[in-house]
Design a protein around this motif. Structure first.
Motif, PDB file in Angstrom:
ATOM      1  N   TYR A  80     -13.042   6.921 -13.991  1.00 58.16           N
ATOM      2  CA  TYR A  80     -13.036   5.606 -13.315  1.00 58.16           C
ATOM      3  C   TYR A  80     -13.647   4.521 -14.214  1.00 58.16           C
ATOM      4  N   THR A 123     -16.747  -0.263   2.027  1.00 57.55           N
ATOM      5  CA  THR A 123     -15.350   0.065   2.345  1.00 57.55           C
ATOM      6  C   THR A 123     -15.232   1.580   2.540  1.00 57.55           C
ATOM      7  N   ASN A 170      -5.311  -4.401  -6.983  1.00 62.87           N
ATOM      8  CA  ASN A 170      -6.506  -3.908  -6.286  1.00 62.87           C
ATOM      9  C   ASN A 170      -6.429  -2.421  -5.933  1.00 62.87           C
ATOM     10  N   ASP A 204       0.858  -1.193   0.000  1.00 67.22           N
ATOM     11  CA  ASP A 204       0.000   0.000   0.000  1.00 67.22           C
ATOM     12  C   ASP A 204       0.891   1.239   0.000  1.00 67.22           C
TER      13      ASP A 204
HETATM   14  P1  NAP Z   1     -10.184   1.692  -0.527  1.00 64.41           P
HETATM   15  O1  NAP Z   1     -10.837   1.300   0.755  1.00 64.41           O
HETATM   16  O2  NAP Z   1     -10.135   3.130  -0.889  1.00 64.41           O
HETATM   17  O3  NAP Z   1      -8.717   1.058  -0.552  1.00 64.41           O
HETATM   18  C1  NAP Z   1      -7.856   1.287  -1.640  1.00 64.41           C
HETATM   19  C2  NAP Z   1      -6.443   1.198  -1.140  1.00 64.41           C
HETATM   20  O4  NAP Z   1      -5.557   1.437  -2.270  1.00 64.41           O
HETATM   21  C3  NAP Z   1      -6.108   2.263  -0.089  1.00 64.41           C
HETATM   22  O5  NAP Z   1      -5.440   1.684   1.013  1.00 64.41           O
HETATM   23  C4  NAP Z   1      -5.220   3.222  -0.856  1.00 64.41           C
HETATM   24  O6  NAP Z   1      -4.236   3.855  -0.057  1.00 64.41           O
HETATM   25  C5  NAP Z   1      -4.530   2.288  -1.824  1.00 64.41           C
HETATM   26  N1  NAP Z   1      -3.904   3.022  -2.924  1.00 64.41           N
HETATM   27  C6  NAP Z   1      -4.387   4.109  -3.573  1.00 64.41           C
HETATM   28  N2  NAP Z   1      -3.512   4.537  -4.487  1.00 64.41           N
HETATM   29  C7  NAP Z   1      -2.445   3.713  -4.416  1.00 64.41           C
HETATM   30  C8  NAP Z   1      -1.203   3.668  -5.092  1.00 64.41           C
HETATM   31  N3  NAP Z   1      -0.876   4.572  -6.045  1.00 64.41           N
HETATM   32  N4  NAP Z   1      -0.310   2.699  -4.769  1.00 64.41           N
HETATM   33  C9  NAP Z   1      -0.615   1.796  -3.793  1.00 64.41           C
HETATM   34  N5  NAP Z   1      -1.772   1.792  -3.108  1.00 64.41           N
HETATM   35  C10 NAP Z   1      -2.683   2.756  -3.413  1.00 64.41           C
HETATM   36  O7  NAP Z   1     -10.898   0.974  -1.794  1.00 64.41           O
HETATM   37  P2  NAP Z   1     -11.740  -0.397  -1.902  1.00 64.41           P
HETATM   38  O8  NAP Z   1     -13.161  -0.029  -1.850  1.00 64.41           O
HETATM   39  O9  NAP Z   1     -11.198  -1.417  -1.000  1.00 64.41           O
HETATM   40  O10 NAP Z   1     -11.429  -0.755  -3.425  1.00 64.41           O
HETATM   41  C11 NAP Z   1     -10.403  -1.661  -3.818  1.00 64.41           C
HETATM   42  C12 NAP Z   1     -10.476  -1.864  -5.330  1.00 64.41           C
HETATM   43  O11 NAP Z   1     -11.768  -2.348  -5.695  1.00 64.41           O
HETATM   44  C13 NAP Z   1     -10.270  -0.582  -6.125  1.00 64.41           C
HETATM   45  O12 NAP Z   1      -9.567  -0.862  -7.305  1.00 64.41           O
HETATM   46  C14 NAP Z   1     -11.679  -0.155  -6.439  1.00 64.41           C
HETATM   47  O13 NAP Z   1     -11.733   0.659  -7.583  1.00 64.41           O
HETATM   48  C15 NAP Z   1     -12.337  -1.503  -6.657  1.00 64.41           C
HETATM   49  N6  NAP Z   1     -13.794  -1.474  -6.464  1.00 64.41           N
HETATM   50  C16 NAP Z   1     -14.365  -1.098  -5.279  1.00 64.41           C
HETATM   51  C17 NAP Z   1     -15.751  -1.102  -5.160  1.00 64.41           C
HETATM   52  C18 NAP Z   1     -16.451  -0.706  -3.877  1.00 64.41           C
HETATM   53  O14 NAP Z   1     -17.694  -0.642  -3.874  1.00 64.41           O
HETATM   54  N7  NAP Z   1     -15.755  -0.454  -2.786  1.00 64.41           N
HETATM   55  C19 NAP Z   1     -16.551  -1.470  -6.248  1.00 64.41           C
HETATM   56  C20 NAP Z   1     -15.946  -1.834  -7.429  1.00 64.41           C
HETATM   57  C21 NAP Z   1     -14.562  -1.847  -7.543  1.00 64.41           C
HETATM   58  P3  NAP Z   1      -4.547   5.310   0.614  1.00 64.41           P
HETATM   59  O15 NAP Z   1      -5.579   5.045   1.638  1.00 64.41           O
HETATM   60  O16 NAP Z   1      -3.234   5.721   1.199  1.00 64.41           O
HETATM   61  O17 NAP Z   1      -5.037   6.176  -0.516  1.00 64.41           O
END
Ligand code: NAP
Length: 251
Positions: free
Chosen positions: A152, A187, A88, A35
């Motif tokens: 996105y 999340t 991810n 991360d």
């Molecule tokens: P999240 O809670 O925001 O977690 C994403 C993590 O990625 C955070 O810890 C963030 O770190 C880290 N990150 C961001 N930019 C980064 C970089 N350049 N290098 C390394 N790490 C980085 O998101 P999530 O909801 O778990 O989503 C995870 C994945 O699933 C994403 O690709 C998202 O687009 C996809 N997704 C999510 C949903 C949903 O409903 N939640 C639905 C469809 C798809 P920081 O906190 O430091 O920014």
């Protein structure tokens, strides 16, 4: 030859990535918890270690070529040959098209698309040498189009084409590539969206659940279960697929 069971999960300090890291550890993989902020990875690493697993927290920006190279080298040295990669890490910079800045467009492309490309390119050499590998990319139902998410949606649709191409190029080396397209998952990312539009999270979740056939929103564990399937030994004939994990059909 025994294949090393070493998994790399980006964006794994929280949310879906943390759920995936813990599930893969329970499945018997040593897990690199990657991360942006290395100390933020510690709770996930400690949770895995507390249950008898092996994990390594690594701070890295997946959109930075040098950071990615150094990270993958470090994982190979300290944990072992990476054979599973879950792309991810993700960010949101939502806005309607007429208000979206070029910076917000680039930031989203850089993390999702460039990040998945750099990580996959860095890890594939280890996988092809091992003659076995599994790549799972996180797409989204937003790939089908979503108001306020031109950047996105384009990135998540792009990841589907990227996944299919990896499947075609890497298949003969025993490496599969698949994508998971989650719907609404509880999340920090969905919490932030609720905050941005000024709706309490519970209300935001309930409104979403009312539109979902299984009548609930998803959890990181729902996605981790699908990842667990794609990276399993038995899924070696499943490649280039996009699995919508959204509590109902999506086309
Ligand atoms: P999240 O809670 O925001 O977690 C994403 C993590 O990625 C955070 O810890 C963030 O770190 C880290 N990150 C961001 N930019 C980064 C970089 N350049 N290098 C390394 N790490 C980085 O998101 P999530 O909801 O778990 O989503 C995870 C994945 O699933 C994403 O690709 C998202 O687009 C996809 N997704 C999510 C949903 C949903 O409903 N939640 C639905 C469809 C798809 P920081 O906190 O430091 O920014």
């Amino acid at each position: 030859m025994t294949v090393p069971r070493i998994a790399v999960v980006s964006g794994a300090a929280r949310g879906i990535g943390a759920g995936v890291a813990k599930r893969l550890a329970a499945d018997g993989f040593a897990v690199a918890v990657v991360d942006l902020d290395e100390p933020a990875c510690k709770p996930v690493v400690e949770e895995i270690e507390a249950t008898g697993g092996r994990a390594l927290g690594v701070g890295a920006d997946v959109s930075d070529d040098q950071s990615v190279q150094a990270t993958v080298n470090r994982i190979a040295e300290e944990l072992g040959t990476p054979t599973v990669l879950v792309n991810n890490a993700g960010i949101l910079r939502d806005n309607l098209l007429f208000k979206m800045s070029a910076g917000d467009w680039d930031a989203v492309m850089n993390v999702h698309l460039r990040g998945s490309f750099l990580m996959s390119r860095a890890v594939q050499g280890y996988m092809t040498k091992a003659g076995w590998g599994r790549i799972v990319n996180l797409s989204s139902t937003s790939a089908l189009g979503n108001r306020g998410q031109a950047n996105y949606a384009a990135a998540k649709a792009g990841l589907q084409g990227f996944t299919k191409t990896l499947a075609i190029e890497l298949g003969k080396f025993g490496v599969t590539a698949n994508a998971i397209a989650p719907g609404f998952i509880e999340t920090e990312m969905t919490k932030a969206t609720a905050e941005r539009i000024g709706v309490p999270f519970e209300e935001f979740k309930n409104t979403a659940a009312a539109q979902i056939p299984v009548a609930r929103t998803g959890t990181p564990e729902d996605i981790a279960h699908a990842v667990s399937f794609f990276v399993s030994e038995g899924a070696g004939f499943v490649s280039g697929q996009v699995l919508y994990v959204a509590g109902g059909p999506k086309t």
